[in-house]
Design a protein around this motif. Structure first.
Motif, PDB file in Angstrom:
ATOM      1  N   VAL A  79       7.210  52.556  36.646  1.00 14.38           N
ATOM      2  CA  VAL A  79       7.149  51.122  36.332  1.00 14.38           C
ATOM      3  C   VAL A  79       5.692  50.676  36.238  1.00 14.38           C
ATOM      4  O   VAL A  79       5.321  49.890  35.354  1.00 14.38           O
ATOM      5  CB  VAL A  79       7.917  50.316  37.390  1.00 14.38           C
ATOM      6  N   SER A  80       4.847  51.174  37.137  1.00 20.01           N
ATOM      7  CA  SER A  80       3.434  50.814  37.104  1.00 20.01           C
ATOM      8  C   SER A  80       2.767  51.306  35.817  1.00 20.01           C
ATOM      9  O   SER A  80       2.009  50.577  35.180  1.00 20.01           O
ATOM     10  CB  SER A  80       2.728  51.392  38.329  1.00 20.01           C
ATOM     11  N   GLN A  81       3.064  52.544  35.426  1.00 19.85           N
ATOM     12  CA  GLN A  81       2.498  53.097  34.190  1.00 19.85           C
ATOM     13  C   GLN A  81       2.979  52.327  32.973  1.00 19.85           C
ATOM     14  O   GLN A  81       2.199  52.060  32.045  1.00 19.85           O
ATOM     15  CB  GLN A  81       2.874  54.572  34.063  1.00 19.85           C
ATOM     16  N   MET A  82       4.244  51.944  32.972  1.00 24.12           N
ATOM     17  CA  MET A  82       4.770  51.180  31.842  1.00 24.12           C
ATOM     18  C   MET A  82       4.101  49.824  31.750  1.00 24.12           C
ATOM     19  O   MET A  82       3.813  49.325  30.658  1.00 24.12           O
ATOM     20  CB  MET A  82       6.281  51.025  31.988  1.00 24.12           C
ATOM     21  N   GLY A  83       3.817  49.228  32.884  1.00 30.13           N
ATOM     22  CA  GLY A  83       3.118  47.950  32.880  1.00 30.13           C
ATOM     23  C   GLY A  83       1.717  48.069  32.306  1.00 30.13           C
ATOM     24  O   GLY A  83       1.269  47.225  31.521  1.00 30.13           O
ATOM     25  N   LEU A  84       1.001  49.149  32.672  1.00 25.03           N
ATOM     26  CA  LEU A  84      -0.342  49.354  32.138  1.00 25.03           C
ATOM     27  C   LEU A  84      -0.308  49.614  30.635  1.00 25.03           C
ATOM     28  O   LEU A  84      -1.147  49.110  29.882  1.00 25.03           O
ATOM     29  CB  LEU A  84      -1.002  50.533  32.854  1.00 25.03           C
ATOM     30  N   HIS A  91       5.191  41.172  24.615  1.00 24.70           N
ATOM     31  CA  HIS A  91       5.817  40.047  25.320  1.00 24.70           C
ATOM     32  C   HIS A  91       7.283  40.345  25.628  1.00 24.70           C
ATOM     33  O   HIS A  91       7.790  39.992  26.701  1.00 24.70           O
ATOM     34  CB  HIS A  91       5.694  38.768  24.487  1.00 24.70           C
ATOM     35  N   GLU A  92       7.949  40.993  24.684  1.00 24.83           N
ATOM     36  CA  GLU A  92       9.350  41.335  24.931  1.00 24.83           C
ATOM     37  C   GLU A  92       9.477  42.357  26.066  1.00 24.83           C
ATOM     38  O   GLU A  92      10.457  42.342  26.817  1.00 24.83           O
ATOM     39  CB  GLU A  92       9.989  41.883  23.654  1.00 24.83           C
ATOM     40  N   LEU A  93       8.514  43.243  26.179  1.00 19.92           N
ATOM     41  CA  LEU A  93       8.570  44.251  27.242  1.00 19.92           C
ATOM     42  C   LEU A  93       8.170  43.680  28.597  1.00 19.92           C
ATOM     43  O   LEU A  93       8.597  44.193  29.638  1.00 19.92           O
ATOM     44  CB  LEU A  93       7.645  45.422  26.906  1.00 19.92           C
ATOM     45  N   ARG A  94       7.335  42.656  28.618  1.00 21.74           N
ATOM     46  CA  ARG A  94       6.831  42.144  29.884  1.00 21.74           C
ATOM     47  C   ARG A  94       7.939  41.535  30.741  1.00 21.74           C
ATOM     48  O   ARG A  94       7.893  41.635  31.977  1.00 21.74           O
ATOM     49  CB  ARG A  94       5.736  41.109  29.628  1.00 21.74           C
ATOM     50  N   THR A  95       8.937  40.929  30.110  1.00 22.54           N
ATOM     51  CA  THR A  95      10.002  40.307  30.901  1.00 22.54           C
ATOM     52  C   THR A  95      10.820  41.346  31.667  1.00 22.54           C
ATOM     53  O   THR A  95      10.955  41.233  32.903  1.00 22.54           O
ATOM     54  CB  THR A  95      10.907  39.466  29.995  1.00 22.54           C
ATOM     55  N   PRO A  96      11.384  42.373  30.993  1.00 25.18           N
ATOM     56  CA  PRO A  96      12.116  43.374  31.789  1.00 25.18           C
ATOM     57  C   PRO A  96      11.214  44.137  32.743  1.00 25.18           C
ATOM     58  O   PRO A  96      11.651  44.546  33.821  1.00 25.18           O
ATOM     59  CB  PRO A  96      12.720  44.303  30.729  1.00 25.18           C
ATOM     60  N   LEU A  97       9.946  44.317  32.392  1.00 25.33           N
ATOM     61  CA  LEU A  97       9.044  44.988  33.305  1.00 25.33           C
ATOM     62  C   LEU A  97       8.785  44.152  34.550  1.00 25.33           C
ATOM     63  O   LEU A  97       8.705  44.680  35.671  1.00 25.33           O
ATOM     64  CB  LEU A  97       7.712  45.291  32.602  1.00 25.33           C
ATOM     65  N   ALA A  98       8.661  42.857  34.343  1.00 21.58           N
ATOM     66  CA  ALA A  98       8.472  41.982  35.504  1.00 21.58           C
ATOM     67  C   ALA A  98       9.675  42.060  36.428  1.00 21.58           C
ATOM     68  O   ALA A  98       9.535  42.068  37.667  1.00 21.58           O
ATOM     69  CB  ALA A  98       8.239  40.550  35.035  1.00 21.58           C
ATOM     70  N   VAL A  99      10.882  42.114  35.852  1.00 19.75           N
ATOM     71  CA  VAL A  99      12.093  42.245  36.667  1.00 19.75           C
ATOM     72  C   VAL A  99      12.085  43.576  37.418  1.00 19.75           C
ATOM     73  O   VAL A  99      12.389  43.640  38.624  1.00 19.75           O
ATOM     74  CB  VAL A  99      13.352  42.124  35.777  1.00 19.75           C
ATOM     75  N   ALA A 100      11.707  44.670  36.702  1.00 22.96           N
ATOM     76  CA  ALA A 100      11.678  45.987  37.344  1.00 22.96           C
ATOM     77  C   ALA A 100      10.638  46.033  38.457  1.00 22.96           C
ATOM     78  O   ALA A 100      10.873  46.591  39.543  1.00 22.96           O
ATOM     79  CB  ALA A 100      11.399  47.062  36.304  1.00 22.96           C
ATOM     80  N   GLN A 101       9.462  45.440  38.212  1.00 16.86           N
ATOM     81  CA  GLN A 101       8.430  45.426  39.248  1.00 16.86           C
ATOM     82  C   GLN A 101       8.862  44.599  40.451  1.00 16.86           C
ATOM     83  O   GLN A 101       8.590  44.968  41.603  1.00 16.86           O
ATOM     84  CB  GLN A 101       7.118  44.879  38.658  1.00 16.86           C
ATOM     85  N   GLY A 102       9.535  43.486  40.187  1.00 14.18           N
ATOM     86  CA  GLY A 102      10.045  42.683  41.305  1.00 14.18           C
ATOM     87  C   GLY A 102      11.070  43.451  42.119  1.00 14.18           C
ATOM     88  O   GLY A 102      11.072  43.392  43.363  1.00 14.18           O
ATOM     89  N   ALA A 103      11.939  44.206  41.407  1.00 11.67           N
ATOM     90  CA  ALA A 103      12.946  44.993  42.128  1.00 11.67           C
ATOM     91  C   ALA A 103      12.287  46.085  42.966  1.00 11.67           C
ATOM     92  O   ALA A 103      12.703  46.360  44.103  1.00 11.67           O
ATOM     93  CB  ALA A 103      13.919  45.609  41.128  1.00 11.67           C
ATOM     94  N   VAL A 104      11.235  46.695  42.428  1.00 17.92           N
ATOM     95  CA  VAL A 104      10.525  47.735  43.184  1.00 17.92           C
ATOM     96  C   VAL A 104       9.878  47.136  44.432  1.00 17.92           C
ATOM     97  O   VAL A 104       9.904  47.718  45.534  1.00 17.92           O
ATOM     98  CB  VAL A 104       9.475  48.415  42.296  1.00 17.92           C
ATOM     99  N   GLU A 105       9.294  45.940  44.298  1.00 17.19           N
ATOM    100  CA  GLU A 105       8.675  45.296  45.463  1.00 17.19           C
ATOM    101  C   GLU A 105       9.707  44.954  46.532  1.00 17.19           C
ATOM    102  O   GLU A 105       9.439  45.075  47.737  1.00 17.19           O
ATOM    103  CB  GLU A 105       7.941  44.034  45.002  1.00 17.19           C
TER     104      GLU A 105
END
Length: 381
Positions: A233-238, A199-213
């Motif tokens: 970023v995609s691999q980290m999300g998986l 859960h702690e990782l999902r927040t910064p990952l969501a920000v990174a994925q949004g920035a990539v989009e």
């Protein structure tokens, strides 16, 4: 217990038999020795004195050497009977012999014959008593032990409380309770860590994925760097999704199309090929739907595909889809054959193994001959 009782009876019977024979011999030897050492022998009936070895009867002389040292000897003269002989020094260096005929006095053998029935009856009674005792002990110990086995095999069953009044069973039950509590505590700690970390990782990952989009709307000039960032970023999300699933209970109704997942993985990780000559192939007779969330399938099979790409310099990597299995074969160095120092030390394979166990799948890895690795993920249909 029956065998123990029978063994004890045999040992006791043998001991008392030997003791009886030895006691008789000691008594007879002391009698003939006392008679031989009297100042005037001839007071004890049954003891015959012979002066010199030549005076002995032939059937007795053959069992005694002419120069036998003084002492007491036991002589079995066959049909003539059983004797105890005391040898004493005589005049002119000769010997005096005092022979005590104990044939009629020996009673151990006759008593053993008479008491054989009693011994056999005692043995049978002891065996019966031991069998009853063994049955009583087995019933007292067996029932609580059977309940403990059922509890250890059942999923989520309450622990048994009845220990049968046996101290050892209560100690074992307490030890199992303590071990089960420690295991549950460790599992809960691991689930809590996986859940919190994910859960702690999902927040910064969501920000990174949004920035990539957002960047994809106006790609930067360095397309190669941006592409690497997007894939990372995609691999980290998986990976985060896979760790998070370890803290959840699997749901059997979730299924995914493995053909589609495999195509997505080849598109995502195809750039990791060491050479353009490596062929990436998917073989399937049709759609295969596996009992697994698509996000978990991407994590498990993606890590296996990345591992194959990392160790394959030439040839091909083939993904085969079967009704109950996902199989990957490569022409790399082969599982367990990598050069020392070049092995992967990431969490990829460990995560795949843990996810496979979590969802009830079976993971097998085998080295192929002369080169290559065959990985199989299978599930129950």
């Amino acid at each position: 217990m029956g065998l123990s009782a029978a063994f004890a009876l045999v040992m006791m019977g043998g001991f008392f038999t030997l003791f009886s024979y030895d006691l008789e011999d000691v008594i007879f030897s002391r009698i003939v020795a006392a008679e031989a050492d009297r100042p005037e022998p001839g007071h004890f009936p049954g003891v015959t004195r012979y002066d010199g070895h030549s005076a002995l009867p032939p059937w007795l002389a053959e069992h005694l050497r002419p120069g036998a040292p003084p002492g007491e000897y036991e002589v079995s003269a066959g049909s003539h009977g059983h004797f105890h002989v005391a040898v004493r020094p005589g005049a002119d260096g000769d010997r005096r012999y005092f022979a005590f005929d104990v044939t009629r006095l020996t009673s151990t053998t006759d008593n053993l014959k008479r008491t054989a029935g009693l011994l056999l009856t005692s043995a049978l009674l002891a065996l019966l008593a031991s069998a009853l005792l063994a049955r009583l002990v087995a019933r007292r110990l067996g029932r609580p032990l059977e309940r403990m086995v059922e509890w250890s095999q059942a999923e989520g069953a309450p622990p048994p409380e009845d220990d049968g009044g046996v101290t050892e069973v209560r100690a074992l039950l307490d030890a199992l309770h303590a071990r089960d509590a420690r295991i549950q505590e460790q599992l809960e700690r691991e689930r809590r860590f996986n859940r919190d970390a994910s859960h702690e990782l999902r927040t910064p990952l969501a920000v990174a994925q949004g920035a990539v989009e957002i960047l994809e709307l106006a790609p930067p000039r360095d397309a190669e760097t941006f592409d690497r960032l997007r894939r990372a970023v995609s691999q980290m999300g998986l990976l985060t999704e896979g760790i998070l699933w370890l803290a959840r209970e699997p749901r059997s109704e979730e299924r995914c199309d493995l053909h589609r997942v495999s195509r997505e993985l080849l598109a995502l990780y195809g750039h990791l090929r060491r050479s353009d000559s490596i062929d990436l192939i998917i073989e399937s007779a049709g759609e295969v739907h596996a009992p697994l969330p698509a996000s978990v399938a991407r994590v498990m099979m993606g890590n296996l595909l990345k591992n194959a790409l990392a160790y394959t310099d030439a040839g091909r990597i083939v993904i085969t889809l079967e009704p109950s299995a996902w199989i990957l074969c490569d022409t790399g160095v082969g599982f367990g054959r990598a050069e020392p120092g070049s092995e992967s030390h990431g969490i990829g394979l460990s995560l795949v193994e843990r996810l496979a166990r979590h969802f009830g799948w079976v993971l097998t890895l085998d080295a192929s001959e002369p080169r290559g690795t065959r990985v199989r993920l299978s599930w129950r249909v």
